[in-house]
Design an enzyme around this catalytic site. Structure first.
Site, PDB file in Angstrom:
ATOM      1  N   SER A  75       0.794  -1.243   0.000  1.00  0.00           N
ATOM      2  CA  SER A  75       0.000   0.000   0.000  1.00  0.00           C
ATOM      3  C   SER A  75       0.818   1.280   0.000  1.00  0.00           C
ATOM      4  O   SER A  75       0.271   2.364  -0.227  1.00  0.00           O
ATOM      5  CB  SER A  75      -0.930   0.033   1.217  1.00  0.00           C
ATOM      6  OG  SER A  75      -2.000  -0.833   0.998  1.00  0.00           O
ATOM      7  N   LYS A  78       0.517   3.506  -2.938  1.00  0.00           N
ATOM      8  CA  LYS A  78      -0.681   4.332  -3.166  1.00  0.00           C
ATOM      9  C   LYS A  78      -0.355   5.830  -3.137  1.00  0.00           C
ATOM     10  O   LYS A  78      -0.916   6.615  -3.904  1.00  0.00           O
ATOM     11  CB  LYS A  78      -1.740   4.031  -2.103  1.00  0.00           C
ATOM     12  CG  LYS A  78      -2.328   2.618  -2.200  1.00  0.00           C
ATOM     13  CD  LYS A  78      -3.134   2.289  -0.950  1.00  0.00           C
ATOM     14  CE  LYS A  78      -3.746   0.887  -1.006  1.00  0.00           C
ATOM     15  NZ  LYS A  78      -4.365   0.517   0.278  1.00  0.00           N
ATOM     16  N   TYR A 200      -3.456  -2.675 -10.133  1.00  0.00           N
ATOM     17  CA  TYR A 200      -3.361  -2.435  -8.682  1.00  0.00           C
ATOM     18  C   TYR A 200      -2.536  -3.530  -7.998  1.00  0.00           C
ATOM     19  O   TYR A 200      -1.649  -3.233  -7.186  1.00  0.00           O
ATOM     20  CB  TYR A 200      -4.775  -2.344  -8.087  1.00  0.00           C
ATOM     21  CG  TYR A 200      -4.756  -2.312  -6.583  1.00  0.00           C
ATOM     22  CD1 TYR A 200      -4.292  -1.185  -5.894  1.00  0.00           C
ATOM     23  CD2 TYR A 200      -5.164  -3.428  -5.838  1.00  0.00           C
ATOM     24  CE1 TYR A 200      -4.238  -1.179  -4.509  1.00  0.00           C
ATOM     25  CE2 TYR A 200      -5.110  -3.419  -4.455  1.00  0.00           C
ATOM     26  CZ  TYR A 200      -4.650  -2.292  -3.792  1.00  0.00           C
ATOM     27  OH  TYR A 200      -4.578  -2.286  -2.419  1.00  0.00           O
ATOM     28  N   TYR A 252      -4.610   4.753   7.967  1.00  0.00           N
ATOM     29  CA  TYR A 252      -5.994   4.251   8.094  1.00  0.00           C
ATOM     30  C   TYR A 252      -6.645   4.689   9.398  1.00  0.00           C
ATOM     31  O   TYR A 252      -6.588   5.853   9.760  1.00  0.00           O
ATOM     32  CB  TYR A 252      -6.030   2.720   7.964  1.00  0.00           C
ATOM     33  CG  TYR A 252      -5.194   2.186   6.834  1.00  0.00           C
ATOM     34  CD1 TYR A 252      -5.421   2.603   5.520  1.00  0.00           C
ATOM     35  CD2 TYR A 252      -4.175   1.272   7.060  1.00  0.00           C
ATOM     36  CE1 TYR A 252      -4.659   2.109   4.474  1.00  0.00           C
ATOM     37  CE2 TYR A 252      -3.412   0.765   6.022  1.00  0.00           C
ATOM     38  CZ  TYR A 252      -3.662   1.201   4.736  1.00  0.00           C
ATOM     39  OH  TYR A 252      -2.908   0.714   3.717  1.00  0.00           O
ATOM     40  N   VAL A 270       1.070  -3.839   3.990  1.00  0.00           N
ATOM     41  CA  VAL A 270       0.894  -5.098   4.752  1.00  0.00           C
ATOM     42  C   VAL A 270       2.112  -6.005   4.741  1.00  0.00           C
ATOM     43  O   VAL A 270       2.174  -6.958   5.519  1.00  0.00           O
ATOM     44  CB  VAL A 270      -0.306  -5.957   4.270  1.00  0.00           C
ATOM     45  CG1 VAL A 270      -1.612  -5.374   4.717  1.00  0.00           C
ATOM     46  CG2 VAL A 270      -0.253  -6.183   2.797  1.00  0.00           C
TER      47      VAL A 270
HETATM   48  N1  GLN Z   1      -2.139  -5.548  -1.888  1.00  0.00           N
HETATM   49  C1  GLN Z   1      -2.687  -5.286  -0.614  1.00  0.00           C
HETATM   50  C2  GLN Z   1      -4.202  -5.366  -0.634  1.00  0.00           C
HETATM   51  O1  GLN Z   1      -4.848  -4.717  -1.396  1.00  0.00           O
HETATM   52  C3  GLN Z   1      -2.250  -3.937  -0.120  1.00  0.00           C
HETATM   53  C4  GLN Z   1      -2.844  -3.613   1.207  1.00  0.00           C
HETATM   54  C5  GLN Z   1      -1.914  -2.912   2.117  1.00  0.00           C
HETATM   55  O2  GLN Z   1      -0.724  -2.924   1.955  1.00  0.00           O
HETATM   56  N2  GLN Z   1      -2.458  -2.385   3.192  1.00  0.00           N
HETATM   57  O3  GLN Z   1      -4.774  -6.118   0.103  1.00  0.00           O
END
Ligand code: GLN
Length: 622
Positions: A75, A78, A200, A252, A270
């Protein structure tokens, strides 16, 4: 960027390395949290991996632990893709497609802003997918190439996709599919969800190291310029948008507490990575796969907290000092240009010099500091006619500074005062300010490369207001300061010796190292004494002094008969009277009073200049 230090070598490394090594050791003890397993490929990671990296805005990268072990960016991507969409589509359009409001929910929550028909923000999966749809390219491959080049520009090296992780996400990312289809259903995206999901997932599967993350974060900290490559990864204007959204939404449903405790715009992923940005200073990248309940690296959060506390890096802490903007103020009766003046001019400058003021400015010019500066300029203008703002020590000026200075300039002009800028160059860091001020007309005479020229300009104006310029070609030698006090016979003797000489602009009258046979008096025009200083690319010319009518040069030869210590060049067409040193010495044998008077005039002039130099040194020491 590899961390190859043997533990015993710590003692040899610098303070930041030593700090990071200790921090790494201490935080290693934290074993809480669990690795993400919902993407099967991520579950294979060694949970003990732990790297920290800090990159400065001038490109120094400090690392500790596993800073060069690759993992997928997830993420964190992003933030950078969001920046890309802003630069490609502009704020308004992107805002119509993706909001900037925190959700207060987890990254993968299935909530959408139905009132505005858009995902809440670009840091949660829904918003990131909407951003991914905006990545440009004719074909899916081209769009992936665009995405990779965006991230690579931030990292300062070519990044690649981890195919295993990508496949694993493709195979299991049904929750993301659900989000994408819901967005399609409500018209928040328009293209086939699988195409968007593929970009994505690939964007999340790009491999980075934690040193890469630090550089990417440092690029955000450095107004979008990658500190390693110097490439513009994102236009400066959009950096604040990206950082704002990172600050409110990057962590978040932990964003509020994070902001309270750590106070750095940040983004986590993550796989266990976190970036944090201190604008203008550093970017931090941490990697440790064990996550807390919010999906953030446990050690990563702790590292950022500690760094923030230890070094006072909360972004709401004030690191600017508006008050330091004025380094020193000087007045034209004490500090003079290198233009030599005759005794009468010197006297007038002593009397009226205070109407010329010089302000040495330092640091960065932004609203707070410039407001202080222009407030002071305004005060000084009550008693001065010429105010020189010396920008030599200013490294940056923003648009606020430009506006305030332009307004001040207009105000001073209305009051019949002159605002002058020294060391304001057309290129370099103050280019925008230069363009603004030069654009207001009269640029050339109010903007000077060097403060000495600015001072000379002001002195010239001041003197011209009280007396016209001298032209001594039509006058007798008795009007030259060096011959003051000689009687008629003595002057007649000198008249027989004089050699009038004309020099064209730029012509050398004497050259450093030449034997000093003549001394000169300027009758018309000005000449400049200058030194040639060896420099990286050839020579640099340094002006020592300039002289106009009535002043003499090369007269030191009368005292020591040595060699020339500097070049003397005509600034414009100049007429000088040359006198042979030898001849004058000869004449002096029969007419000792003549020589004594000349030497006496010289000594008086020297001692006055020395006294003045002392006053100036004293003023500069304050
Ligand atoms: N690829 C992961 C997902 O969409 C990214 C989420 C994240 O890093 N928080 O679940």
């Amino acid at each position: 960027m590899m961390d190859m230090k043997a533990p015993g070598l710590d003692v040899l490394s610098g303070p930041v390395d030593r700090y990071l090594t200790t921090l790494h050791r201490r935080i290693s003890a934290i074993g809480d949290g669990a690795i993400a397993t919902y993407i099967p490929e991520l579950a294979k990671v060694d949970p003990d991996l732990f790297g920290i990296a800090i990159a400065t805005v001038d490109g120094r990268v400090y690392t500790a632990g596993d800073a060069s072990v690759p993992f997928t960016i997830q993420s964190i991507s992003k933030a950078f893709v969001y920046g890309y969409t802003l630069s490609e589509y502009g704020r308004d359009y992107v805002l119509s497609r993706i909001g900037v409001e925190p959700t207060g929910e987890a990254f993968n929550s299935i909530v959408l802003d139905e009132v505005h028909n858009r995902p809440f923000n670009p840091m949660v999966n829904a918003g990131a997918m909407a951003a991914a749809e905006l990545i440009k390219g004719e074909t899916p491959e081209a769009r992936i190439a665009t995405m990779l080049s965006v991230l690579s520009r931030f990292a300062g090296r070519s990044l690649f996709i981890d195919d295993d992780v990508h496949r694993s996400e493709q195979a299991t990312g049904h929750r993301n599919r659900a989000i994408a289809y819901m967005m399609l259903n409500s018209g928040m995206i328009h293209s086939p969800p699988e195409t968007i999901l593929d970009i994505y997932f690939r964007q999340c599967s790009v491999r980075v190291t934690c040193a890469d993350l630090a550089v990417m974060a440092a690029t955000l900290a450095n107004d979008g310029v990658n500190p390693l490559t110097g490439d513009v990864a994102l236009e400066r204007d959009y950096i604040q948008d990206v950082l704002t959204v990172m600050n409110s939404c990057g962590m978040y449903n932990y964003a509020g507490q994070w902001s309270y405790e750590v106070g750095m715009p940040a983004k986590s992923g993550v796989s266990g990575g976190i970036i944090a940005v201190i604008p203008g200073q550093i970017g931090i990248g941490v990697f440790s796969p064990r996550l807390d309940a919010h999906g953030h690296s446990v050690r990563g959060v702790n590292v950022c907290k500690e760094i923030s506390e230890t070094f006072g890096l909360h972004v709401f802490r004030n690191h600017t000092n508006s008050g330091a903007v004025i380094r020193r103020e000087l007045s034209g009766d004490v500090v003079r240009s290198k233009r030599m003046r005759n005794p009468d001019e010197r006297k007038r400058l002593d009397e009226k010099g205070r109407t010329i003021r010089l302000i040495e400015v330092q640091g960065g010019l932004f609203f707070g500091s410039t407001e202080r500066l222009v407030r002071r300029v305004d005060d000084i203008a009550a008693e001065a006619d010429y105010i020189i703002v010396d920008l030599r020590r200013v490294h940056d000026a923003d648009t606020a500074a430009g506006r305030l200075l332009v307004e001040t300039d207009a105000n001073l002009t209305e009051r019949g005062k002159t605002l002058i800028f020294a060391h304001l160059e057309a290129d370099g860091r103050l280019a925008a300010l230069h363009a603004l001020i030069a654009g207001r007309g009269g640029g050339a005479q109010r903007i000077f490369e060097h403060r000495d020229q600015a001072l000379e300009y002001c002195e010239g104006k001041l003197l011209a207001a009280t007396q016209p310029a001298r032209d001594l070609t039509k006058f007798s030698l008795g009007q030259l300061d060096i011959f003051r006090g000689l009687d008629r016979d003595e002057l007649r003797l000198l008249e027989g010796m004089v050699r009038p000489m004309q020099f064209e602009a730029g012509q050398a009258i004497v050259r450093e190292g030449d034997e000093a046979r003549l001394f000169f008096a300027v009758a018309r025009g000005t000449v400049t004494v200058q030194l040639r200083i060896p420099h990286e690319d050839g020579e640099r010319i340094v002006r020592v002094a300039s002289l106009g009518p009535g002043l003499t040069f090369g007269e030191m030869a009368l005292l020591d008969g040595g060699r020339r210590s500097a070049d003397i060049v005509a600034d414009e067409r100049a007429v000088c009277y040359g006198f042979s040193v030898e001849q004058l010495r000869e004449v002096g044998k029969e007419h000792p009073n003549l020589l004594m008077t000349i030497l006496g005039n010289m000594m008086r002039d020297f001692s006055e200049r020395l006294r003045r130099a002392n006053d100036e040194i004293r003023a500069l020491e304050q």
